[in-house]
Design a protein around this motif. Structure first.
Motif, PDB file in Angstrom:
ATOM      1  N   TYR A   8      -4.680  11.441  28.307  1.00  0.00           N
ATOM      2  CA  TYR A   8      -5.079  12.063  27.040  1.00  0.00           C
ATOM      3  C   TYR A   8      -6.291  11.344  26.476  1.00  0.00           C
ATOM      4  O   TYR A   8      -6.325  10.117  26.408  1.00  0.00           O
ATOM      5  N   CYS A  21       5.469  11.524  22.048  1.00  0.00           N
ATOM      6  CA  CYS A  21       4.250  12.324  22.184  1.00  0.00           C
ATOM      7  C   CYS A  21       4.346  13.539  21.256  1.00  0.00           C
ATOM      8  O   CYS A  21       4.284  14.692  21.680  1.00  0.00           O
ATOM      9  N   ARG A  29      -1.059  17.399  27.667  1.00  0.00           N
ATOM     10  CA  ARG A  29      -1.726  16.274  27.004  1.00  0.00           C
ATOM     11  C   ARG A  29      -1.923  15.092  27.960  1.00  0.00           C
ATOM     12  O   ARG A  29      -2.987  14.495  28.003  1.00  0.00           O
ATOM     13  N   THR A  30      -0.894  14.782  28.725  1.00  0.00           N
ATOM     14  CA  THR A  30      -0.990  13.656  29.662  1.00  0.00           C
ATOM     15  C   THR A  30      -1.798  14.005  30.899  1.00  0.00           C
ATOM     16  O   THR A  30      -2.254  13.121  31.620  1.00  0.00           O
ATOM     17  N   ARG A  49       3.500  20.610  25.823  1.00  0.00           N
ATOM     18  CA  ARG A  49       2.537  19.682  25.204  1.00  0.00           C
ATOM     19  C   ARG A  49       2.368  18.413  26.041  1.00  0.00           C
ATOM     20  O   ARG A  49       1.242  17.994  26.325  1.00  0.00           O
TER      21      ARG A  49
END
Length: 212
Positions: free
Chosen positions: A205, A187, A147-148, A143
């Motif tokens: 993100y 996160c 996400r980043t 994730r």
């Protein structure tokens, strides 16, 4: 994400937590191996609760074999998939005794040949017990990486390969611990705590939250 940003992210994570490690409790490579095997689809908190009672009774392959499948089940029945895990623990203990003199092998192929041990578990053991610069990609790392945009990928292996490629060697031994802890506490899956994130300004993100 460019190289400079990645290095800054890793630098901040290191400054925030210079000596990260797993939250699983263990005192030997065998205890670590068993704890990681038990942690599949379970929380570290739940595993620690069980192993605090199991390890004082059986913390070597030989002692685990003496306990037997039913004995192991009694200690881990609060953990998900405990029936299958108990079977794998005993099978693994037997292989360690028969083929490895009761020691956990510092060898990826030998680890992955153990019942209930996949690539991720092998990576954790090689990294945390033996100091290898391996990266064990779990749901948190998957994730955070996506996400980043630090190391996006559609599969766990794709993310692992990308992380291996883009993380400089000086950060590699500790990187997966930083990412796991970041995913576990900041996160998080449902609503990331962007307001209290130390790398928010570097993260790419698109749907950042304003609160912490």
């Amino acid at each position: 994400m460019n190289k400079q940003k990645r290095i800054e992210i890793l630098t901040r994570l290191r400054e925030n937590n210079p000596n990260p490690t797993t939250e699983l409790e263990f005192d030997s490579s065998f205890e670590l191996l068993i704890a990681v095997m038990l942690s599949a689809q379970a929380t570290d908190v739940g595993v620690n609760k069980a192993t605090r009672k199991l390890f004082p009774v059986a913390n070597t392959p030989e002692q685990m074999l003496e306990l037997g499948v039913d004995g192991v089940k009694d200690y881990i029945k609060t953990i998900g998939l405990f029936n299958a895990k108990a079977e794998n623990v005993i099978k693994t203990a037997k292989i360690l005794v028969d083929k490895h003199d009761g020691e956990v092998p510092e060898d990826r192929a030998a680890l992955e040949a153990l019942p209930g041990v996949g690539r991720k578990t092998a990576n954790v053991v090689l990294n945390t017990a033996f100091g290898w610069p391996t990266i064990a990609v779990d749901t948190h790392i998957f994730r955070v990486s996506n996400r980043t945009k630090f190391a996006p990928g559609k599969t766990v292996r794709a993310v692992e390969d990308k992380l291996e490629k883009v993380i400089p060697s000086e950060f590699k031994v500790d990187a997966h611990h930083w990412f796991i802890l970041h995913g576990r506490y900041t996160c998080i899956a449902r609503k990331p705590r962007c307001g209290s994130c130390i790398i928010e300004d570097l993260c790419e993100y698109k749907d950042k939250t304003s609160d912490d």
